[in-house]
Design a protein around this motif. Sequence first.
Motif, PDB file in Angstrom:
ATOM      1  N   ARG A   1       0.790  -1.201   0.024  1.00 26.92           N
ATOM      2  CA  ARG A   1      -0.224   0.203  -0.208  1.00 26.92           C
ATOM      3  C   ARG A   1       0.796   1.703   0.165  1.00 26.92           C
ATOM      4  N   PRO A   2       0.061   2.321  -0.615  1.00 27.22           N
ATOM      5  CA  PRO A   2       0.984   3.805  -0.574  1.00 27.22           C
ATOM      6  C   PRO A   2       1.177   4.138   0.685  1.00 27.22           C
ATOM      7  N   ILE A   3       0.578   3.760   1.529  1.00 28.94           N
ATOM      8  CA  ILE A   3       1.157   3.689   3.215  1.00 28.94           C
ATOM      9  C   ILE A   3       2.145   3.083   4.039  1.00 28.94           C
ATOM     10  N   ASP A   4       1.906   2.081   3.442  1.00 25.84           N
ATOM     11  CA  ASP A   4       3.381   1.007   3.769  1.00 25.84           C
ATOM     12  C   ASP A   4       4.504   1.873   3.281  1.00 25.84           C
ATOM     13  N   LEU A   5       4.756   2.367   1.934  1.00 34.80           N
ATOM     14  CA  LEU A   5       5.983   2.724   1.857  1.00 34.80           C
ATOM     15  C   LEU A   5       5.645   4.314   2.100  1.00 34.80           C
ATOM     16  N   VAL A   6       5.229   5.145   2.621  1.00 36.36           N
ATOM     17  CA  VAL A   6       5.623   6.074   3.623  1.00 36.36           C
ATOM     18  C   VAL A   6       5.940   5.954   4.553  1.00 36.36           C
ATOM     19  N   ASN A   7       6.193   5.212   5.028  1.00 39.60           N
ATOM     20  CA  ASN A   7       6.017   4.657   6.452  1.00 39.60           C
ATOM     21  C   ASN A   7       6.919   3.969   6.634  1.00 39.60           C
ATOM     22  N   GLY A   8       7.380   2.891   5.685  1.00 41.43           N
ATOM     23  CA  GLY A   8       8.340   2.296   5.557  1.00 41.43           C
ATOM     24  C   GLY A   8       9.402   3.380   4.768  1.00 41.43           C
ATOM     25  N   LEU A   9       9.473   4.722   4.221  1.00 38.67           N
ATOM     26  CA  LEU A   9      10.919   5.495   3.550  1.00 38.67           C
ATOM     27  C   LEU A   9      10.465   6.543   4.246  1.00 38.67           C
ATOM     28  N   GLY A  10       9.867   6.875   4.859  1.00 41.34           N
ATOM     29  CA  GLY A  10       9.550   8.489   5.823  1.00 41.34           C
ATOM     30  C   GLY A  10       9.558   9.235   4.997  1.00 41.34           C
ATOM     31  N   VAL A  11       9.018   9.378   3.309  1.00 39.47           N
ATOM     32  CA  VAL A  11       9.039  10.097   3.286  1.00 39.47           C
ATOM     33  C   VAL A  11       7.134  10.605   3.209  1.00 39.47           C
ATOM     34  N   ASP A  12       7.449  11.405   1.845  1.00 37.68           N
ATOM     35  CA  ASP A  12       5.491  12.022   1.805  1.00 37.68           C
ATOM     36  C   ASP A  12       4.428  11.335   0.643  1.00 37.68           C
ATOM     37  N   LEU A  13       3.185  11.404   0.634  1.00 36.88           N
ATOM     38  CA  LEU A  13       2.523  10.948  -0.235  1.00 36.88           C
ATOM     39  C   LEU A  13       3.118  10.967  -1.914  1.00 36.88           C
ATOM     40  N   ARG A  14       3.105  12.257  -2.059  1.00 37.23           N
ATOM     41  CA  ARG A  14       3.409  12.199  -3.291  1.00 37.23           C
ATOM     42  C   ARG A  14       4.727  11.958  -3.916  1.00 37.23           C
ATOM     43  N   THR A  15       5.516  12.323  -3.436  1.00 32.74           N
ATOM     44  CA  THR A  15       7.018  11.833  -3.877  1.00 32.74           C
ATOM     45  C   THR A  15       6.595  10.278  -3.653  1.00 32.74           C
ATOM     46  N   ILE A  16       5.852   9.207  -2.908  1.00 35.02           N
ATOM     47  CA  ILE A  16       5.952   8.139  -3.451  1.00 35.02           C
ATOM     48  C   ILE A  16       5.012   8.015  -4.776  1.00 35.02           C
ATOM     49  N   ARG A  17       3.897   8.614  -4.610  1.00 35.68           N
ATOM     50  CA  ARG A  17       2.987   8.581  -6.190  1.00 35.68           C
ATOM     51  C   ARG A  17       3.783   8.117  -6.861  1.00 35.68           C
ATOM     52  N   LYS A  18       5.365   9.784  -7.153  1.00 39.41           N
ATOM     53  CA  LYS A  18       5.534   9.861  -8.114  1.00 39.41           C
ATOM     54  C   LYS A  18       6.455   8.368  -8.452  1.00 39.41           C
ATOM     55  N   TYR A  19       7.882   8.200  -7.681  1.00 37.98           N
ATOM     56  CA  TYR A  19       8.095   6.763  -7.557  1.00 37.98           C
ATOM     57  C   TYR A  19       7.049   5.621  -8.752  1.00 37.98           C
ATOM     58  N   MET A  20       6.492   5.537  -7.697  1.00 40.24           N
ATOM     59  CA  MET A  20       5.755   4.541  -7.903  1.00 40.24           C
ATOM     60  C   MET A  20       4.866   4.024  -9.673  1.00 40.24           C
ATOM     61  N   ALA A  21       4.577   5.608  -9.623  1.00 36.35           N
ATOM     62  CA  ALA A  21       3.742   5.587 -11.367  1.00 36.35           C
ATOM     63  C   ALA A  21       5.800   5.351 -12.409  1.00 36.35           C
ATOM     64  N   SER A  22       6.994   6.278 -11.885  1.00 34.88           N
ATOM     65  CA  SER A  22       7.592   5.595 -12.648  1.00 34.88           C
ATOM     66  C   SER A  22       7.988   4.016 -12.857  1.00 34.88           C
ATOM     67  N   LEU A  23       7.756   3.042 -11.963  1.00 34.75           N
ATOM     68  CA  LEU A  23       7.770   1.677 -11.685  1.00 34.75           C
ATOM     69  C   LEU A  23       6.812   0.820 -12.502  1.00 34.75           C
ATOM     70  N   CYS A  24       5.668   1.728 -12.388  1.00 27.68           N
ATOM     71  CA  CYS A  24       4.817   0.421 -13.265  1.00 27.68           C
ATOM     72  C   CYS A  24       5.123   1.304 -14.340  1.00 27.68           C
ATOM     73  N   GLU A  25       4.637   2.690 -14.818  1.00 32.96           N
ATOM     74  CA  GLU A  25       5.599   2.937 -16.181  1.00 32.96           C
ATOM     75  C   GLU A  25       6.577   1.412 -16.756  1.00 32.96           C
ATOM     76  N   LYS A  26       7.699   1.237 -16.313  1.00 36.45           N
ATOM     77  CA  LYS A  26       8.889  -0.109 -16.136  1.00 36.45           C
ATOM     78  C   LYS A  26       8.334  -1.131 -16.104  1.00 36.45           C
ATOM     79  N   GLY A  27       6.718  -1.668 -15.567  1.00 43.06           N
ATOM     80  CA  GLY A  27       5.857  -3.241 -15.299  1.00 43.06           C
ATOM     81  C   GLY A  27       6.979  -3.771 -14.182  1.00 43.06           C
ATOM     82  N   LYS A  28       7.167  -2.932 -13.120  1.00 45.32           N
ATOM     83  CA  LYS A  28       7.394  -3.391 -11.412  1.00 45.32           C
ATOM     84  C   LYS A  28       6.139  -3.266 -11.358  1.00 45.32           C
TER      85      LYS A  28
END
Length: 226
Positions: free
Chosen positions: A172-199
């Motif tokens: 979940r996005p909240i798992d990544l926020v808590n696990g990495l200590g960054v805000d939700l907007r940053t998580i969404r940006k990187y997850m969009a990139s990883l989704c584009e890469k097929g991860k």
Amino acid sequence: MGFAEEYQKWLEYHKRRRTGERLDRLKRGHGHGEKMFVERVWWPIFGSLDDLHPEYEVSDWRGRPYFVDLVWKPGQMKFAIEIKGYGPHVQHTDRTRYRQELNRETYLQIAGYRVVSVPYDDLESAPELTVSLFKSLIIPCLLQHADGEQSQYTRMEREILRLAVRSNGYIRPIDLVNGLGVDLRTIRKYMASLCEKGKFKPVLARGSSRICRYEYIHSVLYNELW
């Protein structure tokens, strides 16, 4: 395709590639215990049988052929997996065979194999324990190879992949926020990139366009990490 179909296809593939004693050994040696491991441990973790070899022939320290129950060879790593029942490996053995077995395991490690001994009884009664232990064994190897792919992923993407390897298929996005200590907007940006890469594949909340979690595309990540 489900496990039964993939397993049969995998077994037939290896039979077609063998002749003589190597083929006979595969027919004789790959039995109930080995199949239980593949079905109850391997398949739930990987969802594929890529790079897994049944009754794999190696030479022992005397130069004599020896067959390992299962060998996993992803890239440069080599794992030798032996399914061990109490009867044939302890109760019904003698000192000479027991000594030879220990020497073979030592020699396999000298030859670069990580030797994994799996109790047959656990496959029958507690396969979830073997799954947990095997995951703990291979995760550092997966992460090590992920770190080697510096040019493919940013530092943050590698950290996200670290968490994904440890997840049970969804994160979940909240798992990544808590696990990495960054805000939700940053998580969404990187997850969009990883989704584009097929991860990953985004999973929407029911009746909404909001992303509630991400599905970890296991086979793609596994292949690229190696």
